[in-house]
Motif scaffolding. Structure first.
Motif, PDB file in Angstrom:
ATOM      1  N   GLN A 156      15.048   7.801  -6.115  1.00  0.00           N
ATOM      2  CA  GLN A 156      15.628   7.497  -7.408  1.00  0.00           C
ATOM      3  C   GLN A 156      17.042   6.959  -7.224  1.00  0.00           C
ATOM      4  O   GLN A 156      17.460   6.029  -7.896  1.00  0.00           O
ATOM      5  N   HIS A 157      17.749   7.553  -6.274  1.00  0.00           N
ATOM      6  CA  HIS A 157      19.086   7.059  -5.957  1.00  0.00           C
ATOM      7  C   HIS A 157      19.015   5.595  -5.558  1.00  0.00           C
ATOM      8  O   HIS A 157      19.812   4.775  -5.983  1.00  0.00           O
ATOM      9  N   LEU A 158      18.038   5.350  -4.718  1.00  0.00           N
ATOM     10  CA  LEU A 158      17.896   3.992  -4.200  1.00  0.00           C
ATOM     11  C   LEU A 158      17.612   3.019  -5.338  1.00  0.00           C
ATOM     12  O   LEU A 158      18.218   1.941  -5.422  1.00  0.00           O
ATOM     13  N   VAL A 159      16.708   3.426  -6.213  1.00  0.00           N
ATOM     14  CA  VAL A 159      16.378   2.567  -7.347  1.00  0.00           C
ATOM     15  C   VAL A 159      17.620   2.345  -8.211  1.00  0.00           C
ATOM     16  O   VAL A 159      17.921   1.224  -8.633  1.00  0.00           O
ATOM     17  N   VAL A 164      10.439  -0.493 -10.590  1.00  0.00           N
ATOM     18  CA  VAL A 164       9.784  -0.073  -9.359  1.00  0.00           C
ATOM     19  C   VAL A 164      10.555  -0.727  -8.229  1.00  0.00           C
ATOM     20  O   VAL A 164      11.035  -1.843  -8.359  1.00  0.00           O
ATOM     21  N   LEU A 165      10.654  -0.001  -7.156  1.00  0.00           N
ATOM     22  CA  LEU A 165      11.396  -0.541  -6.035  1.00  0.00           C
ATOM     23  C   LEU A 165      10.437  -1.114  -5.012  1.00  0.00           C
ATOM     24  O   LEU A 165       9.702  -0.399  -4.377  1.00  0.00           O
ATOM     25  N   PRO A 166      10.438  -2.386  -4.852  1.00  0.00           N
ATOM     26  CA  PRO A 166       9.506  -2.969  -3.887  1.00  0.00           C
ATOM     27  C   PRO A 166      10.064  -2.944  -2.488  1.00  0.00           C
ATOM     28  O   PRO A 166      10.079  -3.943  -1.788  1.00  0.00           O
ATOM     29  N   VAL A 167      10.541  -1.829  -2.110  1.00  0.00           N
ATOM     30  CA  VAL A 167      11.153  -1.557  -0.833  1.00  0.00           C
ATOM     31  C   VAL A 167      11.151  -2.685   0.186  1.00  0.00           C
ATOM     32  O   VAL A 167      10.934  -3.846  -0.091  1.00  0.00           O
ATOM     33  N   THR A 222       0.816  -1.213   0.000  1.00  0.00           N
ATOM     34  CA  THR A 222       0.000   0.000   0.000  1.00  0.00           C
ATOM     35  C   THR A 222       0.846   1.258   0.000  1.00  0.00           C
ATOM     36  O   THR A 222       0.340   2.356  -0.080  1.00  0.00           O
ATOM     37  N   ASN A 223       2.144   1.092   0.115  1.00  0.00           N
ATOM     38  CA  ASN A 223       2.997   2.273   0.201  1.00  0.00           C
ATOM     39  C   ASN A 223       3.122   2.961  -1.142  1.00  0.00           C
ATOM     40  O   ASN A 223       2.690   2.452  -2.163  1.00  0.00           O
ATOM     41  N   GLU A 224       3.766   4.089  -1.084  1.00  0.00           N
ATOM     42  CA  GLU A 224       4.167   4.735  -2.325  1.00  0.00           C
ATOM     43  C   GLU A 224       5.530   4.193  -2.673  1.00  0.00           C
ATOM     44  O   GLU A 224       6.451   4.222  -1.858  1.00  0.00           O
ATOM     45  N   TYR A 225       5.661   3.690  -3.858  1.00  0.00           N
ATOM     46  CA  TYR A 225       6.934   3.121  -4.247  1.00  0.00           C
ATOM     47  C   TYR A 225       7.583   3.995  -5.304  1.00  0.00           C
ATOM     48  O   TYR A 225       6.931   4.366  -6.282  1.00  0.00           O
ATOM     49  N   PRO A 226       8.839   4.301  -5.119  1.00  0.00           N
ATOM     50  CA  PRO A 226       9.504   5.093  -6.147  1.00  0.00           C
ATOM     51  C   PRO A 226       9.772   4.251  -7.373  1.00  0.00           C
ATOM     52  O   PRO A 226       9.994   3.044  -7.261  1.00  0.00           O
ATOM     53  N   PHE A 227       9.708   4.856  -8.502  1.00  0.00           N
ATOM     54  CA  PHE A 227      10.094   4.111  -9.691  1.00  0.00           C
ATOM     55  C   PHE A 227      10.916   4.998 -10.603  1.00  0.00           C
ATOM     56  O   PHE A 227      10.959   6.211 -10.452  1.00  0.00           O
ATOM     57  N   MET A 228      11.568   4.346 -11.497  1.00  0.00           N
ATOM     58  CA  MET A 228      12.522   5.056 -12.326  1.00  0.00           C
ATOM     59  C   MET A 228      12.345   4.623 -13.769  1.00  0.00           C
ATOM     60  O   MET A 228      12.055   3.463 -14.039  1.00  0.00           O
TER      61      MET A 228
END
Lengths: 587, 107
Positions: A357-360, A244-247, A230-236
């Motif tokens: 974005q860095h994380l991705v 998409v980063l599935p944190v 349900t979170n907001e996931y950053p994507f690039m």
């Protein structure tokens, strides 16, 4: 065909609704396996947030990876434009169309050309779609962006009724569809309220600019009949399409290793129970400016590469060449490892992307390069693109991810004030497994570096402060002198050492003098013993002389007596002259 | 394409420019389609007597044409000539709009 497919999926997944994999990196993890099979899903968001790309990637991945041909109905861009736009992502739409894996149908609507003269329906669209689906046996359909119909046609009542019919029809067809929609004003997700019709799965894309840095995010607003993130996931969006980063793994169930990794500094390893860090652990090196954090980081990277393992170095402050040159001055040849492909630098300004974005980007690179160790130098600069809590959240996710992959990670962090605080600015000290602190020790008119281990989970570690010295030959740790004057470092320590050395010399001198005296005494004693010995010998001789004399006397007397006896008995053998003997006898 | 029998034929004594070439796309015998056919026929007989050519095409029979002609809404009437080309959708019940669409409002 589609129906069979659905059946297959149903039997394989009992409790969950059947899902179709999108093939988009990370999205399938968040949705728990993809979007609902045989149903339309809605992807909505503002202009330029990547709706078209996401839906197109869904189609292309389906065609290339899952052998599911797809129809892309474009209401906005012509087939040619689309092909050109995604050509840079390595999607060859022309080839896919030739192979009958993909069909792009451009729908052109121009209000100025159209006059509405009464009741109508959208059968034309149905027929086109039906034809397209049947011609290639499509299992995936994208309608991008169907809202454009509202711009071309005015009769809302008809349109809405027809849209409802369209989505129903798509369900009956058994195709997995993505409908894109422009984000509306206010609370509605789409301008025309498409979410009313497509209610199984709604994905919201977002493109936010905070502090001049943009971050793309994705959120699953709704997914009927399925668990989802349900979170907001950053994507690039990059040259490989969307990631998409599935944190975070929310559970703390990672595998741990008791294997050790050397820090590259033998003395430091010794402080860490003799073997170095744990493999897959996270290490934080913090300190004020110019305390040699980068040197420690580079040393670690160098050691990893020396062991023929891969290391990924994220540099946020210096360029790779600068680091290589600087490390060369302490006799560390990083160039060699770079050329061997063991060491990879990834230098970027923190302001290049948003944090997420860095994380991705890191994720992607790590997955691609598969290193055994990662260095982030320094994390402090990330603060410029996010708040403390955001940076912390990001680092938690990164550490989580790295631990899962059993990758050792070393962060460096700058502490701004010289007073050692119990927390680093990034607030990550509680997350890391080992925390090394390098601090300045100002004393005696000079600045020296002291290092100690604030914590090191799960191993015996030294509690002492070591002096941390950087020489031409590399990094070393020396024990500092702890004396009545306090902690001595640098020249003070050297002086102390010299002082001790002098003392040592004096002491040895004194010792040797004593030794010689003992030797002399021994000699004197020995001489005395010798004279006594000779004295004893002469006394003994004296005594012996008396004994011998007495013996002689005894013997002579005996002989004389025998002679006398002989004379008394016969005298036959007596010679003529016996005067002497006679005379004696008389006596 | 099927030309409807009984459709007014092309007359030689009329100039080519004045001829209205119309194509009506329909979907079989749906209510909208049948209404559109009868409406347009009536319209043509009223306003374009002897100077029109009407072609009625069933899209169900020729599915490819839907993509080629950019058909979305049906029934649709296309005025091929005189230029400019115009598209009219609906069952052609709104005579005023059909007139405007065919640029006949001045007549």
């Amino acid at each position: 065909m589609a129906k069979e497919n659905r059946k297959d999926r149903k039997t394989s997944v009992h409790t969950q609704i059947p899902k179709t994999k999108t093939g988009i990196t990370g999205l399938d993890e968040i949705t728990g396996g993809g979007i609902p099979s045989g149903r339309p899903s809605l992807v909505c968001g503002e202009a330029g947030c990547g709706k078209t790309l996401m839906s197109l990637e869904f189609i292309v991945r389906g065609a290339t990876e899952f052998n599911e041909p797809g129809v892309f109905m474009a209401f906005e861009e012509k087939a040619q434009e689309l092909t050109m736009n995604v050509g840079s992502l390595g999607f060859d739409l022309d080839k896919l169309q030739k192979d009958k894996k993909l069909k792009i149908d451009y729908v052109h609507i121009d209000r100025s050309e159209i006059e509405e003269t009464g009741e109508y329906d959208l059968d034309g669209l149905f027929i086109r779609l039906d034809y397209a689906i049947n011609s290639i046996g499509a299992k995936r359909v994208v309608l991008d962006t169907i809202e454009n119909l509202f711009a071309g046609l005015t009769n809302q009542a008809i349109l809405r009724a027809e849209l409802r019919r369209l989505f129903q029809w798509l369900k009956e067809k058994g195709v997995t569809a993505i409908i894109t929609g422009e984000r509306g004003e206010g609370p509605s997700l789409t301008r025309q309220g498409l979410e009313e019709y497509v209610s199984d799965c709604v994905i919201l894309l977002d493109h936010r600019v905070i502090n001049q840095i943009s971050t793309r995010r994705l959120r699953i607003v709704k997914y009927r009949g399925s668990v989802h993130g349900t979170n907001e996931y950053p994507f690039m969006i990059d040259e490989d399409g969307i990631s998409v980063l599935p944190v975070t793994s929310l559970k703390l169930e990672k595998a741990v290793s008791s294997e050790r990794v050397s820090s590259g500094i033998p003395a430091l390893d010794k402080m860490l129970g003799g073997h170095g860090f744990f493999k897959g652990g996270s290490i934080l090196v913090s300190g004020t400016a110019g305390t040699g954090k980068t040197s420690i980081a580079a040393c670690f990277a160098n050691e990893v590469c020396n062991k023929n393992q891969k290391c990924l170095y994220f540099a946020f402050e210096e360029s790779p060449n600068q680091i290589i040159r600087n490390m060369h001055s302490i006799s560390m040849d990083l160039r060699k490892h770079v050329n061997n492909g063991l060491l990879q630098f990834m230098a970027s300004r923190p302001t290049l992307h948003g944090l997420e974005q860095h994380l991705v980007a890191m994720h992607k690179l790590i997955k691609k390069f598969k290193p055994q160790a990662v260095v982030l130098d320094p994390i402090t600069n990330l603060i410029t693109v996010g708040s403390v809590s955001e940076v912390k959240a990001m680092l938690i996710r990164l550490i989580d991810f790295l631990q899962e992959e059993q990758i050792t990670v070393l962060f460096t962090a700058l502490t701004l004030n010289s007073v050692v605080t119990e927390q680093t600015d990034e607030g990550v000290s509680s997350l890391v497994d080992a925390w090394l602190l390098v601090r300045d020790i100002e004393f005696n008119g000079e600045r020296n570096r002291g290092m100690y281990i604030m914590k090191s989970r799960g191993m015996k570690h030294s509690n002492q402060v070591r002096e941390f010295i950087i020489t031409d030959k590399g990094i070393d740790l020396v024990e500092v002198y702890l004396g009545p004057e306090g902690v001595l470092t640098g020249s003070a320590r050297e002086a102390q050492k010299l002082h001790e050395q002098t003392g040592q010399v004096l002491r040895t001198n004194a010792m040797s003098m004593k030794d010689r005296e003992v030797l002399r005494k021994k000699k004197v004693l020995e001489a005395k013993i010798a004279s006594l010995q000779s004295e004893f010998e002469s006394a003994e001789e004296e005594l012996n002389k008396i004994y011998i004399e007495e013996d002689l006397v005894k013997r002579v007397t005996e002989e004389n007596r025998q002679e006398m006896l002989k004379l008394h008995r016969g005298e036959d053998n007596m010679p003529g002259p016996k005067g002497n003997n006679n005379g004696n006898k008389k006596v | 394409m099927t030309k409807q029998p009984g459709m007014p034929a092309y007359k030689n004594d009329v100039e080519d420019d004045d001829i209205y070439r119309l194509r009506l796309f329909v979907t079989g015998a749906t209510p909208n389609s049948t209404r559109a056919i009868s409406n347009i026929k009536e319209f043509c007989e009223t306003y374009l007597k002897d100077r029109y050519e009407l072609e009625i095409i069933d899209v169900y029979q020729q599915r490819l044409i839907a993509e080629k002609e950019q058909i979305i809404a049906l029934p649709m009437l296309v005025k091929v000539s005189p230029l400019p080309q115009r598209r009219l959708i609906g069952d052609m019940s709104d005579t005023e709009k059909v007139k405007r669409g065919l640029n006949l409002s001045a007549v």
